[in-house]
Enzyme design. Structure first.
Site, short mmCIF file in Angstrom:
data_model
loop_
_atom_site.label_atom_id
_atom_site.label_comp_id
_atom_site.label_asym_id
_atom_site.label_seq_id
_atom_site.Cartn_x
_atom_site.Cartn_y
_atom_site.Cartn_z
N CYS A 74 0.83 -1.34 -0.04
CA CYS A 74 0.10 0.00 0.07
C CYS A 74 0.94 1.33 -0.06
CB CYS A 74 -0.75 0.26 1.22
SG CYS A 74 -2.13 1.43 1.28
N CYS A 78 0.21 4.65 6.97
CA CYS A 78 -0.33 4.58 8.42
C CYS A 78 0.70 3.92 9.24
CB CYS A 78 -1.54 3.85 8.18
SG CYS A 78 -2.54 4.43 6.71
N CYS A 81 0.27 0.17 10.43
CA CYS A 81 -0.25 -1.00 9.29
C CYS A 81 1.01 -1.70 8.68
CB CYS A 81 -0.92 -0.16 8.31
SG CYS A 81 -1.74 -1.47 7.27
N CYS A 119 -17.04 -8.51 5.25
CA CYS A 119 -16.17 -7.27 5.18
C CYS A 119 -14.97 -7.55 4.27
CB CYS A 119 -15.81 -6.63 6.30
SG CYS A 119 -17.07 -6.70 7.62
N CYS A 150 -19.76 -5.54 3.24
CA CYS A 150 -18.94 -4.48 3.63
C CYS A 150 -17.60 -4.37 2.96
CB CYS A 150 -18.88 -4.38 5.11
SG CYS A 150 -17.73 -3.04 5.77
N CYS A 210 -19.68 2.75 8.16
CA CYS A 210 -18.72 2.12 9.18
C CYS A 210 -17.54 3.06 9.29
CB CYS A 210 -18.31 0.84 8.85
SG CYS A 210 -17.57 -0.18 10.12
N ARG A 282 -18.32 -1.65 17.31
CA ARG A 282 -17.70 -2.84 16.89
C ARG A 282 -16.55 -3.12 17.95
NH1 ARG A 282 -18.52 -5.79 12.74
NH2 ARG A 282 -19.23 -3.92 11.51
N1 SAM Z 1 -6.59 0.72 3.16
C1 SAM Z 1 -7.92 1.00 3.75
C2 SAM Z 1 -7.92 1.91 4.52
O1 SAM Z 1 -6.98 2.48 5.44
O2 SAM Z 1 -8.92 2.82 4.71
C3 SAM Z 1 -8.84 -0.37 4.26
C4 SAM Z 1 -7.91 -1.11 5.07
S1 SAM Z 1 -7.18 -0.58 6.69
C5 SAM Z 1 -6.15 -2.03 7.13
C6 SAM Z 1 -8.66 -0.67 7.61
C7 SAM Z 1 -8.42 0.06 9.28
O3 SAM Z 1 -7.89 -1.03 9.72
C8 SAM Z 1 -7.43 1.07 9.25
O4 SAM Z 1 -8.20 2.21 9.20
C9 SAM Z 1 -7.14 0.90 10.77
O5 SAM Z 1 -8.09 1.58 11.53
C10 SAM Z 1 -7.43 -0.76 10.99
N2 SAM Z 1 -6.01 -1.26 11.43
C11 SAM Z 1 -5.02 -1.63 10.66
N3 SAM Z 1 -3.78 -2.00 11.16
C12 SAM Z 1 -4.09 -2.12 12.60
C13 SAM Z 1 -3.46 -2.42 13.69
N4 SAM Z 1 -2.20 -2.94 13.55
N5 SAM Z 1 -4.11 -2.37 14.78
C14 SAM Z 1 -5.46 -1.79 14.91
N6 SAM Z 1 -6.11 -1.49 13.79
C15 SAM Z 1 -5.54 -1.53 12.59
FE1 SF4 Z 2 -2.83 1.24 3.34
FE2 SF4 Z 2 -2.85 0.05 5.88
FE3 SF4 Z 2 -3.22 2.49 5.64
FE4 SF4 Z 2 -5.01 0.97 4.81
S1 SF4 Z 2 -4.05 1.04 6.92
S2 SF4 Z 2 -4.22 2.97 3.68
S3 SF4 Z 2 -4.10 -0.49 4.04
S4 SF4 Z 2 -1.16 1.65 4.88
#
Ligand code: SAM
Ligand code: SF4
Ligand code: DTB
Length: 339
Positions: A74, A78, A81, A119, A150, A210, A282
């Site tokens: 990606c 973030c 992530c 989802c 979802c 959501c 949730r």
């Molecule tokens: N890439 C898309 C986005 O970020 O909108 C969708 C997938 S992303 C992984 C969805 C959500 O998962 C993130 O917004 C975050 O809130 C949650 N998430 C991701 N990694 C996480 C982690 N290590 N611990 C807790 N929540 C996490």
């Molecule tokens: Fe990409 Fe992870 Fe951020 Fe979603 S949460 S936008 S998968 S880096």
């Protein structure tokens, strides 16, 4: 035999904090939410449980199942992530978008395990036009199984949100993640306003929203209150609110985030329940490392949805048998579909 409520004739008093009526989002500013956090734990739980019983079946928990339909690589950064291409040390390789046939198979298995919502998550900044046919096919196929659908695909254009809605998508997940004043320490590649813009497009397309966040990233209590105030101020309020506990992942910038007192997490669930009274709350990522007792406190605080299945996107989730056993021990029933 029916049991009547237990009367209490002693020094009854719940600590004073004014509770705005119903869904009056405008009054839930950060200070008002922080005041809720400051209540004695039992008073806070009592208030949350009271609101919960006014708006939701008290002993029902909605069961969703999660599938990563496109993993890793990606372009966003973030800090929590594993799927960011900036966090190669996390060891999640970039994959391709799954075929709709493979997604359908996974959805069938999720339904057989007891999920009512499926989802689908993709590690994208946003879906490309060339992906839309496959995505809308997935939605149609999964919907045809009788499951709610979802998706969480990153930022959306208005036309993409409308196409997904037309295909039968019920919910779109897009999180604010944290308070505006902490956000910049977690993500640099898209702004808070980008997220709010996507949420507006999703809502205007007629999709259920959501939207939630992550707790335990090193934010202060005031910043946790800031996140909840933002969520409660969305108009209309989101139908579904995931409260994720950070899963600290090796190789990500947040792998060493300071541990969070578990009661602070329960408080966050309670505060979300009070300020977002109509939403399904949730209990999302992080359950794997929570005790049964902490999860039970989260249900008492108003959480009424979980992810069922042994995997989230890239990290493990509690085993299905353990989750179903926990629900049975607590006398909780799976909820019927919401959309
Ligand atoms: N890439 C898309 C986005 O970020 O909108 C969708 C997938 S992303 C992984 C969805 C959500 O998962 C993130 O917004 C975050 O809130 C949650 N998430 C991701 N990694 C996480 C982690 N290590 N611990 C807790 N929540 C996490
Ligand atoms: Fe990409 Fe992870 Fe951020 Fe979603 S949460 S936008 S998968 S880096
Ligand atoms: C959300 O708020 N939590 C889910 C779902 N939306 C997509 C994702 C949790 C991901 C946890 C970390 C992982 O498994 O990679």
């Amino acid at each position: 035999m029916s049991l009547s409520p237990i009367a209490f004739h002693g020094r009854a008093a719940v600590s004073p904090v004014s509770t705005p009526s119903a869904d009056d989002a405008s009054v839930w500013n950060t200070a008002a939410v922080e005041a809720l956090y400051g209540l004695p734990f039992l008073d806070l739980l009592y208030r949350a449980q009271t609101v919960h019983r006014q708006r939701h079946a008290p002993n029902e928990v909605q069961l969703s199942s999660l599938l990563s339909i496109k993993t890793g690589g990606c372009p966003e950064d973030c800090g929590y992530c594993s799927q960011s291409s900036s966090h190669k040390e996390a060891g999640v390789p970039a994959g391709k978008l799954m075929s709709s046939a493979a997604v359908l198979e996974a959805a069938r298995a999720a339904k057989a395990q007891g999920a009512t919502r499926f989802c689908m998550g993709a590690a994208w900044r946003n879906p490309k036009e060339r992906n839309m046919d496959e995505l809308t096919t997935m939605v149609r196929d999964v919907r045809a199984l009788g499951l709610e659908t979802c998706m969480t695909l990153g930022m959306l254009e208005a036309a993409q949100a409308r196409s997904l809605k037309e295909a039968g998508l019920d919910f779109y997940n897009h999180n604010l993640d944290t308070a505006p004043d902490f956000y910049g320490q977690v993500i640099s590649t898209r702004t808070y306003q980008d997220r709010l813009d996507t949420l507006r497009k999703v809502q205007e397309a007629g999709l259920n929203v959501c939207c939630g966040g992550i707790i335990g990233m090193g934010e202060t209590r005031r910043q946790r209150a800031g996140l909840i105030a933002q969520l409660a101020s969305l108009s209309p309020q989101p139908e579904s609110v995931p409260i994720n506990h950070l899963v600290p992942i090796k190789g990500t910038p947040l792998e060493g985030a300071p541990p969070l007192d578990e009661f602070e997490f329960v408080r966050t669930v309670a505060v979300a329940r009070i300020t977002l009274p109509g939403a399904v709350i949730r209990l999302s990522a992080g359950r794997e490392s929570m005790s049964d007792a902490t999860q039970a406190l989260c249900f008492a605080a108003g959480a009424n949805s979980i992810f069922l299945g042994s995997k989230l996107l890239t990290t493990p989730n509690a085993p299905v048998s353990a989750d179903l056993d926990l629900l049975t021990r607590l006398g909780l029933q799976p909820a019927p579909a919401q959309a």
